[in-house]
Design a protein around this motif. Sequence first.
Motif, PDB file in Angstrom:
ATOM      1  N   GLU A 187       8.609  89.761 -42.427  1.00 23.86           N
ATOM      2  CA  GLU A 187       8.253  89.417 -43.813  1.00 23.86           C
ATOM      3  C   GLU A 187       6.996  90.124 -44.288  1.00 23.86           C
ATOM      4  O   GLU A 187       6.549  89.917 -45.414  1.00 23.86           O
ATOM      5  N   LEU A 188       6.420  90.960 -43.439  1.00 26.53           N
ATOM      6  CA  LEU A 188       5.192  91.653 -43.844  1.00 26.53           C
ATOM      7  C   LEU A 188       5.519  92.865 -44.722  1.00 26.53           C
ATOM      8  O   LEU A 188       6.638  93.369 -44.702  1.00 26.53           O
ATOM      9  N   SER A 189       4.519  93.347 -45.439  1.00 25.55           N
ATOM     10  CA  SER A 189       4.712  94.581 -46.209  1.00 25.55           C
ATOM     11  C   SER A 189       4.725  95.751 -45.225  1.00 25.55           C
ATOM     12  O   SER A 189       4.282  95.619 -44.076  1.00 25.55           O
ATOM     13  N   GLY A 190       5.204  96.893 -45.687  1.00 26.17           N
ATOM     14  CA  GLY A 190       5.305  98.073 -44.821  1.00 26.17           C
ATOM     15  C   GLY A 190       3.975  98.425 -44.172  1.00 26.17           C
ATOM     16  O   GLY A 190       3.909  98.722 -42.976  1.00 26.17           O
ATOM     17  N   GLN A 225       1.351  96.476 -43.650  1.00 22.44           N
ATOM     18  CA  GLN A 225       0.926  95.452 -42.687  1.00 22.44           C
ATOM     19  C   GLN A 225       1.710  95.600 -41.388  1.00 22.44           C
ATOM     20  O   GLN A 225       1.162  95.542 -40.296  1.00 22.44           O
ATOM     21  N   ARG A 226       3.029  95.823 -41.539  1.00 22.24           N
ATOM     22  CA  ARG A 226       3.892  95.918 -40.357  1.00 22.24           C
ATOM     23  C   ARG A 226       3.499  97.140 -39.507  1.00 22.24           C
ATOM     24  O   ARG A 226       3.445  97.069 -38.296  1.00 22.24           O
ATOM     25  N   HIS A 268       5.410 105.505 -45.507  1.00 15.70           N
ATOM     26  CA  HIS A 268       5.843 104.527 -46.510  1.00 15.70           C
ATOM     27  C   HIS A 268       4.679 103.726 -47.087  1.00 15.70           C
ATOM     28  O   HIS A 268       4.884 102.667 -47.671  1.00 15.70           O
ATOM     29  N   LEU A 269       3.477 104.224 -46.899  1.00 16.24           N
ATOM     30  CA  LEU A 269       2.311 103.444 -47.307  1.00 16.24           C
ATOM     31  C   LEU A 269       1.677 103.973 -48.586  1.00 16.24           C
ATOM     32  O   LEU A 269       1.738 105.170 -48.875  1.00 16.24           O
ATOM     33  N   ASP A 270       1.043 103.076 -49.331  1.00 20.19           N
ATOM     34  CA  ASP A 270       0.318 103.531 -50.519  1.00 20.19           C
ATOM     35  C   ASP A 270      -1.014 104.153 -50.081  1.00 20.19           C
ATOM     36  O   ASP A 270      -1.389 104.083 -48.902  1.00 20.19           O
ATOM     37  N   TYR A 310      -3.554 102.152 -47.881  1.00 21.77           N
ATOM     38  CA  TYR A 310      -3.154 101.914 -46.499  1.00 21.77           C
ATOM     39  C   TYR A 310      -3.043 103.211 -45.701  1.00 21.77           C
ATOM     40  O   TYR A 310      -3.259 103.229 -44.497  1.00 21.77           O
TER      41      TYR A 310
END
Length: 262
Positions: free
Chosen positions: A139-142, A144-145, A169-171, A174
Amino acid sequence: MVLVNVEDLHFSYGMIQALKGINFKIDDYKMVGILGSNGSGKTTLLKNISGYLKPSKGNVFIMGKSVYKMRAKDRAMLIGYVPQDMYFDFEFTSYDVVMMGRTPYLRRFQRETEKDVNSVKEAMTLTNTWDLKDRCVNELSGGQRQRVYIARALAQEPKILLLDEPISHLDAKYQIEVLSILKQLTAKGILVFAVLHDINLSSQFCDFILLMKDGEIISMGPPNEVITAENMKIAFSVDADVIRNPITDTPLIVFSKSKGMI
Ligand code: ADP
């Protein structure tokens, strides 16, 4: 001391020759970027270094020992691998996932020790994931995961960390955060290999770059030597200008109208 020595590495998937004689040595705890177009062999190279795939010819020595002759457990204590993404069928928490990294240290049927718990806590603190410890990993964002997966690999206490597209896949925030964490790890005595697509971020963060094309390394060295207009043309078939970044003094690629690229 030579940390990683890759000698004449060849690998094929059936008829497809994915690696055609890779040679390089790394002798310091650096951040090594692996760059190259899609299908150039980057992931295959990482998987061969990790020992997950076995070459048809050649060898990979880590601190003088062949990766392919090590016991799986010994390999896991030396090499951490962070794949592009993982999906867990079961509702594991971030903490559970990071604790999985301790598997090579646990005896069969033994419960985790204080040392395991401390190692997990340290890995999660370093990757800014401790406050996510009770959250379900799926359930974490990309972003965070990705950091939880890095923590999992760090809990193995590896000397070599291999990451396949850790920031794709990160902004922006991140991306910088993950690259900064990886850079910090080199100062702690971990050699980091990361497959990256962002040439300008690689130029800023990497100490050494391996540039691949069609299963071969076409250039390697510090960003200054590898990120050149000529190499960008050969590796990616793009016409770019390469200028000095006035702030970081690293090579910066720019696509300009005069080159017909935009
Ligand atoms: P990259 O990571 O640079 O995109 P890969 O290492 O994934 O490149 O792939 C290198 C070559 O091997 C490509 O031609 C790709 O199509 C092929 N390849 C990769 N994985 C497999 C596989 N599981 N089976 C067959 N061919 C594969």
